[in-house]
Design an enzyme around this catalytic site. Structure first.
Site, PDB file in Angstrom:
ATOM      1  N   CYS A   8     -73.836  90.686  -4.090  1.00  0.00           N
ATOM      2  CA  CYS A   8     -74.062  90.646  -2.640  1.00  0.00           C
ATOM      3  C   CYS A   8     -72.966  89.817  -1.976  1.00  0.00           C
ATOM      4  O   CYS A   8     -72.893  88.601  -2.188  1.00  0.00           O
ATOM      5  CB  CYS A   8     -75.445  90.053  -2.367  1.00  0.00           C
TER       6      CYS A   8
ATOM      7  N   CYS B  27     -74.294  87.300   0.716  1.00  0.00           N
ATOM      8  CA  CYS B  27     -74.990  86.135   0.140  1.00  0.00           C
ATOM      9  C   CYS B  27     -73.996  85.174  -0.514  1.00  0.00           C
ATOM     10  O   CYS B  27     -74.141  83.967  -0.415  1.00  0.00           O
ATOM     11  CB  CYS B  27     -76.004  86.557  -0.931  1.00  0.00           C
ATOM     12  N   ASP B  28     -73.017  85.705  -1.213  1.00  0.00           N
ATOM     13  CA  ASP B  28     -72.208  84.866  -2.108  1.00  0.00           C
ATOM     14  C   ASP B  28     -70.710  84.877  -1.813  1.00  0.00           C
ATOM     15  O   ASP B  28     -69.931  84.270  -2.552  1.00  0.00           O
ATOM     16  CB  ASP B  28     -72.413  85.341  -3.567  1.00  0.00           C
TER      17      ASP B  28
END
Ligand SMILES: Cc1cc2nc3c(=O)[nH]c(=O)nc-3n(C[C@H](O)[C@H](O)[C@H](O)COP(=O)(O)OP(=O)(O)OC[C@H]3O[C@@H](n4cnc5c(N)ncnc54)[C@H](O)[C@@H]3O)c2cc1C
Length: 306
Positions: A132, A135-136
């Site tokens: 992701c 997200c990251d």
């Protein structure tokens, strides 16, 4: 003994399908509970910008889902998040879901568990492998990353990584060509910060002192191998249905999706399906909310007719 809760309709999954089902259930005066194994929002939480949800020409995925959740909260539907459903029994007139903390019973169930990313299998374990970008991705500003996958997600997410300041993207696809839309391919390669390799697979990861230093790659056509210095790996290899909880109890397609009738009924009476978990040609937020609508209205009709 775990506490027991009884309601009219249990909803498994709090993505767009499950949240919409909850809105319609509440407005049909059904008591409903959402059981969500993670946090509500589903896959849209990891979509940077959504540009095809009517009424919002452009909206951050998380913001859209925050609004859907607020709508559900406003109608008073209980939402159990980060709750592990350990057992699900869909047979019989009253269905049961046992979570780590309680037992839920209801005559109707809506399965809206969606899909999850296919995990990249690597011979060497490493904390710098992600699925992701939203997200990251931020810690990789100024760094080099490998992106595995050649479809729309891989290209869109690579562009997003570059927008975060990632210095360089090496994109690999095991098939002989990339499958993403031509516009996305053009945009990525025109950035001058991305290189693509088809017929290429990840052989291994080089980890030094707990940090990823390089990916070992192989051209499957020529057998040539090489070492690509990277700080992180992002894999966008497609999605698989979240069906582990009910795979033994309900009819599924070979690919693991639920065949649903036009009223979203499944092979079991009182059990309805909605969203990406359903066998269908197009999986979008709008199709998920449509399924959630139909599933909840069908559950209400089913309960009335008992
Ligand atoms: C990278 C990417 C980008 C996308 N971009 C767009 C876009 O721009 N526009 C668009 O319309 N669509 C987009 N989509 C598709 C869209 O995200 C999906 O169609 C939509 O999220 C499906 O909603 P859903 O509720 O069926 O499933 P999901 O969103 O997958 O939600 C399912 C929920 O169920 C939960 N769950 C899973 N298993 C269990 C369990 N056992 N018990 C309880 N809960 C469980 C999950 O945690 C999740 O919250 C994108 C998808 C991807 C992967």
């Amino acid at each position: 003994m775990k506490p027991e809760h009884h309601c009219d309709c249990l909803i498994l999954g709090g993505g767009p399908a499950g949240l919409t089902a909850a809105i319609y259930a509440a407005r049909a005066k059904l008591s409903a509970v959402i059981l969500e194994s993670n946090i509500t929002g589903g896959l849209v939480n990891s979509t940077y910008i959504v540009e095809n949800f009517p009424s919002y020409p452009s909206i951050h995925g998380m913001e859209l889902m925050r609004r859907m959740r607020a709508h559900v909260d406003g109608l008073g539907v209980p939402v159990e998040e980060v709750c592990a459903v350990e057992r699900l029994d869909l047979a019989g007139k009253v269905k049961t879901a046992e979570t780590d903390e309680a037992v839920y019973r209801a005559p109707a169930v809506i399965l809206a568990t969606g899909r999850k990313p296919v995990a990249l299998e690597t011979p060497t374990e490493c904390d710098q492998v992600h699925h992701c970008a939203i997200c990251d991705g931020a810690p990789y500003a100024g760094k080099r990353v490998l992106v595995a996958g050649g479809g729309n997600s891989a290209f869109d997410e690579s562009l997003y990584l570059l927008s975060l300041g990632v210095a360089h993207v090496t994109l690999i696809e095991v098939m002989p060509r990339f499958f993403a839309a031509a516009a996305a391919q053009e945009a990525l390669f025109a950035s001058g910060k991305a290189q693509g390799h088809t017929e290429t697979r990840l052989v291994d990861l080089e980890v030094t002192g707990g940090r990823l230093t390089a990916a070992l790659l192989e051209n499957t056509a020529t057998g040539e191998t090489w070492r690509e210095p990277v700080d992180g790996v992002f894999a966008f290899l497609g999605q698989i249905p979240n069906n582990a909880l009910f795979a033994e109890q309900i009819e599924l397609t070979k690919a693991g999706y639920i065949p649903a009738a036009v009223d979203m009924a499944t092979s079991l009476p009182g059990v309805f399906a909605a969203g990406d978990i359903v066998d269908k040609p197009f999986r979008q937020i709008t199709t998920a909310v449509a399924d959630g609508t139909v599933a909840a209205l069908s559950a209400e009709r089913f309960l009335r007719g008992r």
